[in-house]
Design an enzyme around this catalytic site. Structure first.
Site, mmCIF file in Angstrom:
data_model
loop_
_atom_site.group_PDB
_atom_site.id
_atom_site.type_symbol
_atom_site.label_atom_id
_atom_site.label_comp_id
_atom_site.label_asym_id
_atom_site.label_seq_id
_atom_site.Cartn_x
_atom_site.Cartn_y
_atom_site.Cartn_z
ATOM 1 N N LYS A 1 72.370 -50.836 -10.232
ATOM 2 C CA LYS A 1 71.142 -50.962 -11.024
ATOM 3 C C LYS A 1 70.859 -49.640 -11.766
ATOM 4 C CE LYS A 1 66.931 -52.465 -12.154
ATOM 5 N NZ LYS A 1 66.683 -53.552 -13.118
ATOM 6 N N CYS B 1 68.691 -52.972 -22.432
ATOM 7 C CA CYS B 1 67.440 -53.503 -21.915
ATOM 8 C C CYS B 1 66.427 -53.662 -23.055
ATOM 9 C CB CYS B 1 66.919 -52.552 -20.845
ATOM 10 S SG CYS B 1 65.445 -53.172 -20.066
ATOM 11 N N LYS C 1 77.228 -50.660 -22.487
ATOM 12 C CA LYS C 1 76.694 -52.026 -22.379
ATOM 13 C C LYS C 1 75.854 -52.345 -23.605
ATOM 14 C CE LYS C 1 74.384 -55.208 -19.243
ATOM 15 N NZ LYS C 1 73.924 -55.418 -17.858
HETATM 16 C C1 LIG Z 1 65.738 -58.953 -13.304
HETATM 17 C C2 LIG Z 1 66.829 -58.379 -14.147
HETATM 18 C C3 LIG Z 1 66.937 -57.009 -14.269
HETATM 19 C C4 LIG Z 1 67.945 -56.469 -15.015
HETATM 20 N N1 LIG Z 1 68.046 -55.137 -15.049
HETATM 21 C C5 LIG Z 1 69.082 -54.570 -15.726
HETATM 22 C C6 LIG Z 1 69.290 -53.189 -15.678
HETATM 23 O O1 LIG Z 1 68.556 -52.447 -15.031
HETATM 24 N N2 LIG Z 1 70.325 -52.671 -16.351
HETATM 25 C C7 LIG Z 1 71.187 -53.428 -17.081
HETATM 26 O O2 LIG Z 1 72.126 -52.942 -17.684
HETATM 27 N N3 LIG Z 1 71.032 -54.763 -17.149
HETATM 28 C C8 LIG Z 1 69.997 -55.346 -16.473
HETATM 29 N N4 LIG Z 1 69.860 -56.705 -16.479
HETATM 30 C C9 LIG Z 1 70.790 -57.518 -17.292
HETATM 31 C C10 LIG Z 1 71.967 -58.056 -16.463
HETATM 32 O O3 LIG Z 1 72.751 -57.015 -15.950
HETATM 33 C C11 LIG Z 1 72.893 -58.950 -17.304
HETATM 34 O O4 LIG Z 1 73.405 -58.235 -18.385
HETATM 35 C C12 LIG Z 1 72.178 -60.172 -17.841
HETATM 36 O O5 LIG Z 1 71.301 -60.675 -16.884
HETATM 37 C C13 LIG Z 1 73.180 -61.290 -18.280
HETATM 38 O O6 LIG Z 1 73.965 -61.761 -17.219
HETATM 39 P P1 LIG Z 1 73.636 -63.115 -16.388
HETATM 40 O O7 LIG Z 1 73.475 -64.198 -17.375
HETATM 41 O O8 LIG Z 1 74.761 -63.269 -15.424
HETATM 42 O O9 LIG Z 1 72.331 -62.858 -15.659
HETATM 43 C C14 LIG Z 1 68.856 -57.287 -15.705
HETATM 44 C C15 LIG Z 1 68.753 -58.664 -15.583
HETATM 45 C C16 LIG Z 1 67.768 -59.210 -14.800
HETATM 46 C C17 LIG Z 1 67.677 -60.691 -14.630
#
Ligand SMILES: Cc1cc2nc3c(=O)[nH]c(=O)nc-3n(C[C@H](O)[C@H](O)[C@H](O)COP(=O)(O)O)c2cc1C
Ligand SMILES: Cc1cc2nc3c(=O)[nH]c(=O)nc-3n(C[C@H](O)[C@H](O)[C@H](O)COP(=O)(O)OP(=O)(O)OC[C@H]3O[C@@H](n4cnc5c(N)ncnc54)[C@H](O)[C@@H]3O)c2cc1C
Ligand code: SF4
Ligand code: SF4
Ligand code: SF4
Lengths: 441, 442
Positions: free
Chosen positions: B45, B139, B177
């Site tokens: 994270k 983000c 990213k």
């Molecule tokens: C609650 C939450 C918090 C997230 N926090 C971060 C983060 O701190 N840093 C980051 O690079 N991506 C963050 N993401 C994005 C995820 O890493 C990922 O890129 C995104 O959810 C797409 O993937 P998925 O469809 O498998 O969820 C977060 C996603 C969620 C749902």
């Protein structure tokens, strides 16, 4: 004094009250909101939906299920009630397995239909719990229509007529309205006095004046009704019962299944209702099944239903037959009663085995019995001067009889199966035709 | 048995399934559970600068949309980067890495656009033994308002500059990213490459409002009567993410740049699809948040079985295999003709194909007596809508017309296989070839 299932004779209190209460609880408990959402999700919103066509009142099933799925069960109820004002009762008593649910494409897909009946109940219960019936009356037309018979056909007709602004005089021979909803349908299909509550709710539209204890052929005459009203609708059901026509049918302990059921429906304490130890039910329709099942649920030790043709010919659906079997009713097919034996009180019934045409084969058997319930069909009572066809009042598609100004529908009339939902469709359609003819269009 | 081990920019992991930087990787406890469950790696994270920790809302931070039976299809969040102290995070990373040396641990970072800030945090991370860093330029909420996250990712110059700083101050592998909240995903990817990044990962979340509370007249999730946009993820974003992965994979300027695929990956098949389009591995967030860590076992067994069936020995055998098949519309063969065909044995007679084609498409399905549905070949344009709305899988399929057959809709004779017309040759194209239709009988 307490009794048990094996106490000889016809006695009350064979089962303790809590067991009775359990036995006569809702056969299909209502869906809660989550269950309804899951069930509604399964509907494909079919084009020109086959389920809808299979419903005698042609309710727009895909639409009402979609309305449930989108969180508006009240709107769903309106969709149902627009076509079928007794949608609440139909949701409980329709043999959906031979109507809408049999036609559901999910039967083809996985042999498991969308639960249309239970969803219909979810929607109508939601609306009915919230308040009065939702329809408003049109401006008064000054016309008065007599509706005879306050069963499903008469009630549906009366409501629709009242909606169109006519005044309705509703007559029924019995002390309570509702017809077989009140006196006939199995208890576990319509618990908590639903039949009476639904009638009261429906009457809330206003403009319907009910007179009970008024029978056509007794206090009322067809000629008189025609003279005093702008139109007449007859929804008098089937007041007579067929005779067995065999020796011993007059013995103590032999009675009509419909009367047995009516007593049961009107009883406010099932532990006071007498039932035999060994009950024989003769017939193969819904009445036979309901009488047999309820006799068993009251605590009879042995209940045997005997039908004179094969299982597949039984008017009761496979689902109903299975329900009876599951409750412990023994079903014997291909047998017809020859003689009921006993001194004053029935002791046994002698049967002939029969072939597929219900003709005796020469072989037979005897069943011990202390109660015999006859369920070999109801028949039309007095049809006055009206033309009949196959023992029913002959009607056109919109319910017109052979006498001008007189319409009929429901069990007493030709067309469709003897079902609550068919009666509602007849009543509704006749009301529309009466309205059209009274308003001169 | 297929070999699932992957080497992504020098970072080895026993399988290509990593957990994306998000709540599942926010602390030691979760990451240990993830590794026990079988995940090949994690991107921790996102860490921010030392100092007072980040403050999250204490009201609801997620919104969602659902499909049938409340299946979660899309999730939206307004969570910020880690709200735990930098020191604790670093200690935890170090401990976990020591205990799981075979698993990948990449640390996600987000600090202000200042070279010193990046140098400081890289220094700190280098003490943990982590395998690499991921720069969170994605983000889209909260942090972006402070000039970080997607506020950086949307400006290719910043992306290039920061990637450059990171490579200058650290020798750890560096993944950038990317945010999908941009018109052309290739721009930041090219910038990352120019800045010296070893790889890109995508997508981060998509800006979104998932629902409006119609009683309160307020977007959800509601925080004391107000709402803000969040970041959208889960199965619903997969198609968007896959297109972006493919665009980077096939663009000449970024071809060969390693990609870590993210966005809606829920099953082994989703992962295989991203990898076929060019992702060297995948990252998962929402699926784990929906079902827990155990799903990785299905991903592992599913991918292995499929690879065995296809004869792929290692993941490298199929990574990028579909990339060359992604092209522009103008290169599609306009002489390729298919017709919908209904399998009447499978058909359950729901009529959805009919309603769809009759009301909204080309009136090419006939409803005969007894609800028998058939396709009119002289009307069917092969749009595929009926296939998509039919509730029975494989009930409607597309039959490919063979060379020499006549398309009853247009009267065209299907030409030989190698004699195809794209828009570039099509006579209706003012810049096309007017003679190219003669051989088709038109
Ligand atoms: C609650 C939450 C918090 C997230 N926090 C971060 C983060 O701190 N840093 C980051 O690079 N991506 C963050 N993401 C994005 C995820 O890493 C990922 O890129 C995104 O959810 C797409 O993937 P998925 O469809 O498998 O969820 C977060 C996603 C969620 C749902
Ligand atoms: C035991 C039993 C179980 C059943 N179970 C089901 C079921 O589960 N599902 C289902 O769909 N259907 C069931 N049915 C059938 C269903 O009840 C009937 O089809 C339906 O009630 C017919 O409605 P109706 O209005 O035509 O007649 P009825 O319901 O019979 O109503 C007729 C009314 O007319 C009155 N009446 C009769 N003669 C006169 C007269 N001369 N003057 C004034 N009033 C008169 C009667 O008192 C009665 O109130 C069952 C029937 C029976 C007998
Ligand atoms: S047939 Fe079944 S699936 Fe189709 S609309 Fe009716 S209930 Fe829904
Ligand atoms: S492919 Fe399109 S045009 Fe052809 S039948 Fe299906 S919906 Fe109609
Ligand atoms: S959508 Fe599929 S199942 Fe439904 S009628 Fe069309 S072909 Fe049959």
């Amino acid at each position: 004094m307490t009794h048990s299932p094996t106490t000889p004779g016809v006695v009350a209190g064979r089962l303790p009250p809590p067991v009775l209460a359990d036995n006569f609880a809702d056969l299909h408990p209502p869906l809660d909101a989550h269950e309804a959402a899951v069930a509604a999700d399964r509907c494909y919103f079919c084009y020109d939906a086959p389920c809808m066509e299979a419903c005698p009142t042609t309710i727009d099933i895909p639409l009402f299920i979609r309305q449930i799925a989108t969180g508006t069960p009240e709107a769903a109820a309106r969709t149902i009630l627009d076509m079928n004002i007794l949608g609440g009762m139909c949701a409980r008593v329709c043999p959906t397995e031979t109507l809408c649910e049999e036609a559901c494409v999910r039967m083809d897909a996985e042999g498991d239909p969308v639960q249309i009946g239970r969803l219909q109940r979810f929607a109508t219960d939601t609306l009915m719990e919230k308040g009065p019936q939702p329809y408003e009356r049109a401006a008064p037309t000054g016309k008065t229509v007599a509706v005879v018979g306050a069963g499903p056909a008469g009630l549906a007709c009366a409501h629709r007529l009242a909606m169109h602004g006519h005044d309705v005089k509703l007559y029924d021979a019995r002390p309570k309205p509702g017809g077989l909803n009140e006196y006939g349908i199995a208890s576990y299909k319509t618990v908590e006095d639903f039949a009476a509550r639904e009638v009261e709710w429906l009457m809330g539209i206003g403009g319907i004046e009910l007179t009970t204890g008024a029978a056509l052929g007794n206090t009322l005459s067809l000629d008189g009704l025609v003279k005093d009203h702008d139109a007449v609708f007859l929804g008098i059901g089937l007041a007579g019962v067929n005779d067995l026509g065999i020796d011993g049918a007059g013995l103590e302990g032999v009675r009509d299944a419909v009367d047995f059921i009516a007593d049961l429906r009107q009883s406010d304490d099932l532990s006071k209702l007498p039932v035999g130890r060994r009950v024989v039910v003769i017939g193969g329709g819904m009445t036979a099944i309901d009488a047999a099942v309820q006799a068993k649920l009251l605590g009879a030790e042995e209940v045997t239903l005997v039908y004179r043709r094969g299982r597949e010919a039984m008017p009761a659906s496979e689902y109903e037959q299975n329900l009876a079997a599951a409750k412990g009713v023994r079903i014997i097919d291909h047998a017809a009663p020859k003689r009921i034996v006993g001194a004053a009180q029935v002791e046994a019934v002698e049967f002939d085995y029969t072939d597929d045409d219900a003709k005796p084969t020469g072989d037979g058997f005897t069943l011990a019995a202390d109660q015999v319930l006859k369920a070999i069909g109801q028949k039309l009572g007095d049809a006055a001067s009206l033309k009949t066809e196959g023992g029913k009042i002959a009607i056109t598609e919109t319910g017109r009889t052979s006498v001008a100004g007189v319409w009929a529908g429901g069990d007493c009339a030709t067309g469709g199966e003897d079902l609550t939902v068919t009666a509602v469709a007849h009543g509704r359609d006749a009301a529309e035709d009466i309205h059209a003819s009274l308003m001169g269009s | 048995m297929a070999d699932l081990t992957t080497d992504f920019i020098g970072i080895k992991s026993p399988n290509p399934f990593w957990l994306a930087s998000a709540p599942p990787t926010d602390k030691e406890y979760n990451v240990r559970r993830a590794f026990e469950a079988g995940w090949g790696g994690v991107v921790w994270k996102t860490l921010g600068e030392a100092g007072p920790p980040i403050v999250n809302v204490s009201g609801p931070r997620y919104g969602a949309i659902w499909g049938a039976d409340r299946r979660l299809l899309g999730l939206n969040n307004i969570e910020l980067i880690t709200d735990r102290s930098l020191e604790i995070n670093l200690e935890e990373i170090k401990r976990v890495k020591q205990d799981y040396p075979d698993r990948a641990i990449v640390v996600s970072l987000m600090v202000p656009v200042e070279e010193d800030a990046w140098a400081r945090i890289l220094d700190a991370v280098s003490t943990t033994g982590a395998d690499g860093v991921e720069l969170n330029f994605g983000c889209p909420h909260g942090m972006a308002e402070r000039g970080m996250g997607s506020a950086v990712g949307q400006v290719p110059d910043y992306v290039e500059q920061i990637a450059g700083w990171v490579k200058k101050h650290s020798d750890m592998p560096c993944i950038v990213k990317l945010t999908p909240n941009i018109a052309d995903i290739r721009m930041p990817a090219e910038a990352a490459k120019r800045g010296g990044a070893d790889a890109v990962s995508l997508i981060n979340t998509i800006t979104s409002i998932t629902s409006v509370n119609l009683d309160e007249m307020c977007p959800e999730p509601m925080i004391d009567g107000m709402g803000t946009h969040g970041g959208y993820c889960g199965p619903a974003v997969k198609p968007i993410a896959m297109n972006m992965v493919a665009q980077i994979a096939r663009s000449p300027k970024t071809a060969g740049l390693p990609i870590s695929g993210i966005g809606g990956i829920t099953t082994w098949r989703d992962a295989a699809e991203f990898m076929a389009l060019g992702a060297g591995n995948v990252q998962v967030c929402t699926a784990a948040m929906t079902y827990g860590f155990h799903i990785v076992q299905e991903m592992i067994s599913g991918l292995s079985q499929w690879m065995d069936e296809k004869g792929y020995v290692s993941t490298a055998d199929f990574i990028g295999k579909a990339t060359p098949k992604v092209t522009d519309w103008q290169h599609l063969n306009l002489d390729y003709v298919t017709k919908a065909e209904i399998d009447l044995d499978l058909c359950i007679k729901c009529g959805r194909c009919y309603a769809a084609c009759e009301d909204t498409s080309h009136q090419a399905i006939e409803m005969g007596p007894g609800r028998v549905f058939t396709v009119k070949d002289d009307e069917c344009v092969a749009c595929n809508l009926c296939v998509n709305v039919c509730p029975v899988e494989d009930c409607i399929t597309m039959r490919v017309l063979e060379p020499g057959e006549v398309d009853l809709r247009t009267g065209m004779t299907i030409p030989a296989k190698d004699d195809k017309r794209t828009w570039l040759q099509h006579p209706n194209n003012p810049a096309g070839d007017p003679l190219a239709c003669i051989s088709r009988g038109q």
